[in-house]
Scaffold this active site. Structure first.
Site, PDB file in Angstrom:
ATOM      1  N   HIS A  75      46.099 -40.076  27.320  1.00  0.00           N
ATOM      2  CA  HIS A  75      47.129 -40.665  26.604  1.00  0.00           C
ATOM      3  C   HIS A  75      48.088 -39.604  25.254  1.00  0.00           C
ATOM      4  CE1 HIS A  75      45.602 -43.651  28.366  1.00  0.00           C
ATOM      5  NE2 HIS A  75      44.294 -44.197  27.792  1.00  0.00           N
TER       6      HIS A  75
ATOM      7  N   GLU B 277      50.587 -34.992  58.715  1.00  0.00           N
ATOM      8  CA  GLU B 277      49.585 -34.403  57.758  1.00  0.00           C
ATOM      9  C   GLU B 277      48.099 -34.166  58.451  1.00  0.00           C
ATOM     10  OE1 GLU B 277      48.365 -36.114  54.095  1.00  0.00           O
ATOM     11  OE2 GLU B 277      48.011 -38.008  55.478  1.00  0.00           O
TER      12      GLU B 277
ATOM     13  N   ASP C 278      48.176 -31.308  52.714  1.00  0.00           N
ATOM     14  CA  ASP C 278      46.726 -31.776  54.106  1.00  0.00           C
ATOM     15  C   ASP C 278      47.447 -30.305  55.325  1.00  0.00           C
ATOM     16  OD1 ASP C 278      44.979 -33.258  52.698  1.00  0.00           O
ATOM     17  OD2 ASP C 278      46.249 -34.583  52.385  1.00  0.00           O
TER      18      ASP C 278
ATOM     19  N   CYS D 110      57.036 -34.681  51.560  1.00  0.00           N
ATOM     20  CA  CYS D 110      56.224 -35.441  50.694  1.00  0.00           C
ATOM     21  C   CYS D 110      55.204 -34.346  49.281  1.00  0.00           C
ATOM     22  CB  CYS D 110      56.065 -36.923  50.344  1.00  0.00           C
ATOM     23  SG  CYS D 110      55.228 -37.056  51.410  1.00  0.00           S
TER      24      CYS D 110
HETATM   25  C1  PEP Z   1      49.607 -34.415  51.284  1.00  0.00           C
HETATM   26  O1  PEP Z   1      48.840 -34.416  51.819  1.00  0.00           O
HETATM   27  O2  PEP Z   1      50.684 -32.958  51.479  1.00  0.00           O
HETATM   28  C2  PEP Z   1      50.310 -35.298  50.276  1.00  0.00           C
HETATM   29  C3  PEP Z   1      52.156 -35.769  49.795  1.00  0.00           C
HETATM   30  O3  PEP Z   1      49.644 -36.185  50.350  1.00  0.00           O
HETATM   31  P1  PEP Z   1      48.244 -35.784  49.094  1.00  0.00           P
HETATM   32  O4  PEP Z   1      48.239 -35.220  48.623  1.00  0.00           O
HETATM   33  O5  PEP Z   1      48.131 -37.240  48.033  1.00  0.00           O
HETATM   34  O6  PEP Z   1      47.038 -36.171  50.360  1.00  0.00           O
HETATM   35 MG    MG Z   2      47.646 -35.945  52.141  1.00  0.00          MG
END
Ligand code: PEP
Ligand code: MG
Length: 550
Positions: free
Chosen positions: A191, A433, A457, A504
């Site tokens: 924190h 992914e 991933d 993402c």
């Molecule tokens: C990814 O795999 O790129 C992703 C955004 O998910 P995480 O990193 O949460 O597995």
């Molecule tokens: Mg992922």
């Protein structure tokens, strides 16, 4: 000059004298007491006063650094009423006839030791919380009570050094007298670290025991970019650090000017720049950094670090808060991505030889629909409070989507039968992914409203390279052509079917690839809040007219 390495919490530079902060704490001395009732009465009164102080602290912290950061003091208020804690203090007074201060100190230390022995980050923070409330109670009892910490630090702005600070100390030290923090202990996710970050204070944690009290009063420089503190820096080091600070101030000022601007290339192509979030703090940071929305909310955080599954109400309240905080902006919530490195012991999943290739994410949801349905119910109900989209992780085939659709329909039917209000019309998308999803993206695109590429991933599964294994770094190439080709394939499939596609995973924030992504047709980039403005800057510099790059 002496150089010590720690871990940086906030990237900025400060130069000034070191001051070793010792707080107001004193060892509580064990004393025998006769009137136990009197001690227990003092305990009740001290808890009342502590609750009053914490409430005030919550209000001032909220005004200063936002509700999410202030929430820690609500947790402290709740801990004051924790039955086991209260009982343990009472027991010590009753059975050992010891003074209240000693009973509180012993209980605080015992609880903190027990929490720390669990060896996880979340419980380490609970340990710090229980020590913080115990010290507050002892301070109140000693009638030193004072909340103002001004008299505990020098009048000259200083770099505050300590073993570790309590969250309440971090927010209460007068900002204008604190140049930076250097902690022997602490952790980047504590924190205290989060608060230092939101207050924009250069801070290092885990500097270690070499940070000696002997340096008290000496001049020092904290470099929050490299995580280094220099004690008695020489002239050349000071010159370089001052230069670095000027550069970074200029860079930050330029980024700041981009707030409120569009993410549009020179030739007029508009891109959605969204934020990834794993907590309410991130959601606040997304707003502060002018995100277009939330492109990935990792809902599994609700399931981690707990003793049992979060119920529908807990989930509903959290999703609703996120949606309300984002106002009318889009929020893409990914259903739980549990498994692999994200362990949830209470689900009773069997140990696996290859967890990254095992029962993970959507596979758990499909095998345990009762678990999945709780999350979908909470999401559909929360959908009434904002612009929600739901995204499914670790998809490999259209068959999985058909099974998901059946469960979605069941949930909608059940909610309707129970007369519970919910949002029917929530767009749904999937993460790309796995290489399989990219390869069959043509079929998948016709079944969903959007794609979002999880490059973390996708890279791991395409290159057969464990993302958790630091020893494989020399083989890791996140810009591997195979990964980029798969992203290109998914983008083509998405556009052919008339849906949008985003990224993402971490690669979305690599500004050296932004041009390539835009040329592939990527419509949205969702990145950590701190990367939103640098990405906007890069997009606004690009001109996609002219030849296609290879
Ligand atoms: C990814 O795999 O790129 C992703 C955004 O998910 P995480 O990193 O949460 O597995
Ligand atoms: Mg992922």
């Amino acid at each position: 000059m002496l150089t010590l390495q720690g871990k940086s919490v906030f990237r900025d530079i400060c130069i000034g004298p070191i001051f070793f902060y010792r707080g107001r704490e004193r060892e509580a001395v064990r004393r025998p007491v006769e009137d136990k009732e009197e001690e227990l009465g003092r305990f009740a009164r001290a808890r009342e006063e502590a609750a009053r102080q914490l409430h005030k602290l919550y209000e001032t912290t909220r005004a200063r650094v936002g509700e999410a950061n202030a929430a820690i003091f609500e947790i402290h208020e709740m801990m004051l009423e924790d039955e086991e804690y209260v009982e343990s203090v009472r027991n010590l007074v009753n059975t050992q006839s010891v003074n209240l201060e000693y009973a509180i100190q012993t209980t605080g230390e015992n609880f903190a030791r027990m929490f720390r022995s669990m060896g996880d980050d979340y419980m380490d923070q609970r340990a710090q919380d229980v020590l913080d409330i115990s010290r507050r109670l002892i301070r109140i009892l000693s009638e030193e009570g004072g909340e103002d910490l001004r008299d505990l630090i020098p009048e000259e702005p200083s770099i505050i050094a300590a073993d570790d600070l309590m969250p309440s100390e971090t927010v209460q030290l007068p900002r204008e007298l604190v140049l930076g923090f250097v902690m022997r202990g602490g952790s980047v996710n504590s924190h205290t670290a989060i608060l230092a970050r939101s207050m924009g204070i250069p801070a290092l944690v885990e500097v270690g025991g070499e940070l000696s009290d002997e340096y008290d009063g000496l001049n020092a420089a904290v470099d929050g970019y490299s995580g280094v503190v220099c004690v008695e820096p020489d002239e050349e080091t000071l010159r370089l650090l001052r230069e670095k600070k000027e550069q970074s101030d200029r860079h930050l000022a330029a980024l700041h000017l981009l707030k409120g601007q569009d993410n549009v290339t020179r030739d007029g192509r508009a891109i959605r720049v969204f934020a990834n979030a794993g907590s309410l703090e991130d959601v606040d940071a997304a707003c502060e950094n002018d995100a277009g929305g939330i492109g990935l909310l990792r809902s599994e955080i609700l399931y981690l670090g707990r003793e049992s599954e979060p119920d529908e109400e807990t989930q509903f309240a959290f999703y609703r808060k996120v949606l309300e905080r984002m106002g009318g902006k889009e929020v893409i919530i990914r259903t739980m991505d549990i498994g692999a490195d994200k362990k949830v012991p209470y689900l009773g999943l069997s140990p696996e030889e290859n967890p990254a290739l095992g029962l993970r994410a959507i596979r758990i949801c499909l095998k345990r629909p009762e678990l999945f349905k709780v999350q979908l119910r909470a999401l559909y109900r929360a959908g009434l409070y904002g612009r929600l989209r739901v995204m499914y992780p670790m998809i490999t085939s259209p068959e999985e989507l058909i099974r998901i659709r059946r469960i979605e329909e069941e949930v909608r039917r059940e909610l309707k039968e129970e007369g519970i209000a919910f949002e029917r019309d929530i767009p749904t998308g999937i993460m790309i992914e796995t290489p399989a999803a990219a390869l069959v993206s043509g079929e998948l695109a016709g079944m969903v409203d959007f794609f979002s590429v999880g490059t973390n991933d996708l890279t791991q599964y395409t290159l057969a390279l464990d993302r958790q294994n630091a020893g494989l770094e020399e083989f890791a190439d996140s810009r591997h052509r195979a990964v980029l080709k798969l992203i290109g394939m998914a983008a083509e499939s998405a556009h052919r079917a008339g849906i949008w596609i985003g990224i993402c995973g971490e690669l979305g924030a690599d500004v050296s690839l932004t041009e390539e992504f835009l040329r592939m047709g990527i419509d949205e980039l969702s990145v950590s809040p701190a990367m939103i403005l640098p990405l906007r800057q890069q997009i606004r510099r690009l001109d996609l007219r002219g030849g296609k790059r290879a």
